[in-house]
Write an enzyme that holds these catalytic residues in place. Structure first.
Site, PDB file in Angstrom:
ATOM      1  N   ASN A  55      26.964 -84.184 -50.097  1.00  0.00           N
ATOM      2  CA  ASN A  55      25.637 -84.812 -50.143  1.00  0.00           C
ATOM      3  C   ASN A  55      24.905 -84.258 -51.360  1.00  0.00           C
ATOM      4  O   ASN A  55      24.485 -83.101 -51.359  1.00  0.00           O
ATOM      5  CB  ASN A  55      24.880 -84.475 -48.843  1.00  0.00           C
ATOM      6  CG  ASN A  55      23.444 -84.952 -48.878  1.00  0.00           C
ATOM      7  OD1 ASN A  55      23.061 -85.755 -49.724  1.00  0.00           O
ATOM      8  ND2 ASN A  55      22.639 -84.460 -47.940  1.00  0.00           N
ATOM      9  N   GLU A  67      16.495 -83.731 -43.525  1.00  0.00           N
ATOM     10  CA  GLU A  67      15.425 -83.897 -44.521  1.00  0.00           C
ATOM     11  C   GLU A  67      14.720 -85.242 -44.347  1.00  0.00           C
ATOM     12  O   GLU A  67      13.542 -85.380 -44.670  1.00  0.00           O
ATOM     13  CB  GLU A  67      15.994 -83.718 -45.939  1.00  0.00           C
ATOM     14  CG  GLU A  67      16.275 -82.244 -46.205  1.00  0.00           C
ATOM     15  CD  GLU A  67      17.395 -81.955 -47.183  1.00  0.00           C
ATOM     16  OE1 GLU A  67      17.791 -82.852 -47.940  1.00  0.00           O
ATOM     17  OE2 GLU A  67      17.891 -80.810 -47.162  1.00  0.00           O
ATOM     18  N   GLY A 111      20.790 -75.279 -46.436  1.00  0.00           N
ATOM     19  CA  GLY A 111      20.079 -74.863 -47.648  1.00  0.00           C
ATOM     20  C   GLY A 111      19.807 -73.377 -47.748  1.00  0.00           C
ATOM     21  O   GLY A 111      19.023 -72.957 -48.596  1.00  0.00           O
ATOM     22  N   SER A 160      25.339 -74.760 -45.217  1.00  0.00           N
ATOM     23  CA  SER A 160      25.757 -73.574 -45.958  1.00  0.00           C
ATOM     24  C   SER A 160      27.260 -73.319 -45.920  1.00  0.00           C
ATOM     25  O   SER A 160      27.691 -72.163 -45.859  1.00  0.00           O
ATOM     26  CB  SER A 160      24.980 -72.343 -45.461  1.00  0.00           C
ATOM     27  OG  SER A 160      23.599 -72.539 -45.644  1.00  0.00           O
ATOM     28  N   LYS A 214      22.065 -85.212 -52.487  1.00  0.00           N
ATOM     29  CA  LYS A 214      20.600 -85.278 -52.350  1.00  0.00           C
ATOM     30  C   LYS A 214      19.985 -85.861 -53.641  1.00  0.00           C
ATOM     31  O   LYS A 214      20.582 -86.738 -54.252  1.00  0.00           O
ATOM     32  CB  LYS A 214      20.031 -83.899 -52.013  1.00  0.00           C
ATOM     33  CG  LYS A 214      20.776 -83.262 -50.832  1.00  0.00           C
ATOM     34  CD  LYS A 214      20.091 -82.057 -50.297  1.00  0.00           C
ATOM     35  CE  LYS A 214      20.943 -81.444 -49.202  1.00  0.00           C
ATOM     36  NZ  LYS A 214      20.269 -80.385 -48.481  1.00  0.00           N
ATOM     37  N   GLU A 268      24.570 -80.545 -37.894  1.00  0.00           N
ATOM     38  CA  GLU A 268      23.931 -79.745 -38.934  1.00  0.00           C
ATOM     39  C   GLU A 268      22.721 -79.027 -38.355  1.00  0.00           C
ATOM     40  O   GLU A 268      21.613 -79.607 -38.316  1.00  0.00           O
ATOM     41  CB  GLU A 268      23.458 -80.640 -40.086  1.00  0.00           C
ATOM     42  CG  GLU A 268      24.562 -81.352 -40.821  1.00  0.00           C
ATOM     43  CD  GLU A 268      24.165 -81.608 -42.268  1.00  0.00           C
ATOM     44  OE1 GLU A 268      24.855 -81.106 -43.155  1.00  0.00           O
ATOM     45  OE2 GLU A 268      23.145 -82.272 -42.501  1.00  0.00           O
ATOM     46  N   HIS A 326      19.683 -87.525 -41.587  1.00  0.00           N
ATOM     47  CA  HIS A 326      19.727 -86.176 -42.167  1.00  0.00           C
ATOM     48  C   HIS A 326      18.419 -85.454 -41.838  1.00  0.00           C
ATOM     49  O   HIS A 326      17.347 -86.086 -41.791  1.00  0.00           O
ATOM     50  CB  HIS A 326      19.930 -86.262 -43.679  1.00  0.00           C
ATOM     51  CG  HIS A 326      20.225 -84.925 -44.287  1.00  0.00           C
ATOM     52  ND1 HIS A 326      19.235 -84.023 -44.581  1.00  0.00           N
ATOM     53  CD2 HIS A 326      21.396 -84.323 -44.606  1.00  0.00           C
ATOM     54  CE1 HIS A 326      19.786 -82.926 -45.080  1.00  0.00           C
ATOM     55  NE2 HIS A 326      21.093 -83.081 -45.107  1.00  0.00           N
TER      56      HIS A 326
END
Ligand code: PEP
Length: 247
Positions: free
Chosen positions: A10, A95, A168, A199, A12, A162, A93
């Site tokens: 990904n 985010e 992150g 991670s 991003k 996740e 996701h």
């Protein structure tokens, strides 16, 4: 029967035309490891160019709108992604869930739109640090799954577990925790591939893959670095061979 391993990157909001050599290098590595399905979810601006230069992997988008078209400034539909050359899309996701306040009802609508447009979907689920500390991880993930899938079944869908607190940074869950969550997901949705994300690095990948009992990974930062991403790909391929023919 073990499922085909799956490794998805990904990117991003990273990457431009100058990064196509990274896509090409990853595509070439994917061709050298045909037992693993590899995909990169790229910024929409790169999808078509990546598809033109690179045949060794699938190209995906990172989100889509629930409607096929309309007055939605700045959005992109599933059919547009498909036309640009994407074969899959990430949905839900963290985010998007947190920064864009997306809820499971909206994610379910996007999922239906993506499947109707012929895209495979990687549906992301995972608990926050607060839910994790309160022992609510299983409850949260089960609820996200049932509400986001809304009776869709598993056809064309993979699930990415996740944990939000692992994305992150440099913390990951214990592989046993990943295995427990993979079991819960398997019991909730049958027949889907389950990947772990948060991670993942070349150093922790093999343990998370083998002891976490997942079918692969969704990788953020390390997918921007061809060498690191390819090292993760190699470790999945090697571990899969070792599992299928133990010495
Ligand atoms: C992600 O954002 O999906 C992710 C897994 O990121 P990272 O690998 O950088 O933690």
């Amino acid at each position: 029967m073990a499922k085909r391993p799956l490794l998805v990157g990904n990117w991003k909001m990273h990457g431009d035309g100058g990064d196509l050599p990274t896509v090409i290098a990853i595509g070439e590595a994917a061709r050298r490891h045909p037992a693993v399905d590899v995909a990169l979810c790229l910024p929409a601006t790169l999808i078509e160019r990546a598809g033109r230069v690179c045949l060794g992997l699938a190209i995906g988008g990172q989100d889509c709108h629930a409607e096929p078209n309309g007055a939605h400034t700045g959005d992109i539909s599933a059919a547009m992604l498909r036309e640009a050359g994407a074969s899959l899309v990430l949905l839900g996701h963290s985010e998007r869930r947190h920064d864009h306040h997306e809820n499971d009802v909206l994610i379910a609508a996007k999922l239906r739109a993506a499947r109707a447009a012929g895209l495979d979907v990687m549906l992301c689920v995972g608990e926050t640090a607060e839910d994790h500390a309160a022992g609510r991880s299983a409850e949260v993930v089960r609820q996200q799954l049932t509400r986001s899938l809304a009776g869709m079944g598993g056809q064309g869908i993979a699930i990415a577990y996740e944990p939000v607190w692992a994305i992150g940074g440099d913390r990951t869950p214990d592989p046993a925790e990943v295995a427990a969550m993979a079991g819960l997901i398997r019991d909730t949705v049958s027949g889907v591939r389950i990947v772990y994300g948060g991670s993942v690095t070349p150093d922790n990948g093999a343990a998370l893959f083998v002891d976490g009992g997942v079918d692969g990974f969704l990788v953020g930062r390390q997918s921007l670095d061809a060498e690191a991403f390819i090292a993760i790909l190699k470790s999945i391929d090697l571990a899969t061979r070792q599992i299928s023919s133990p010495s």
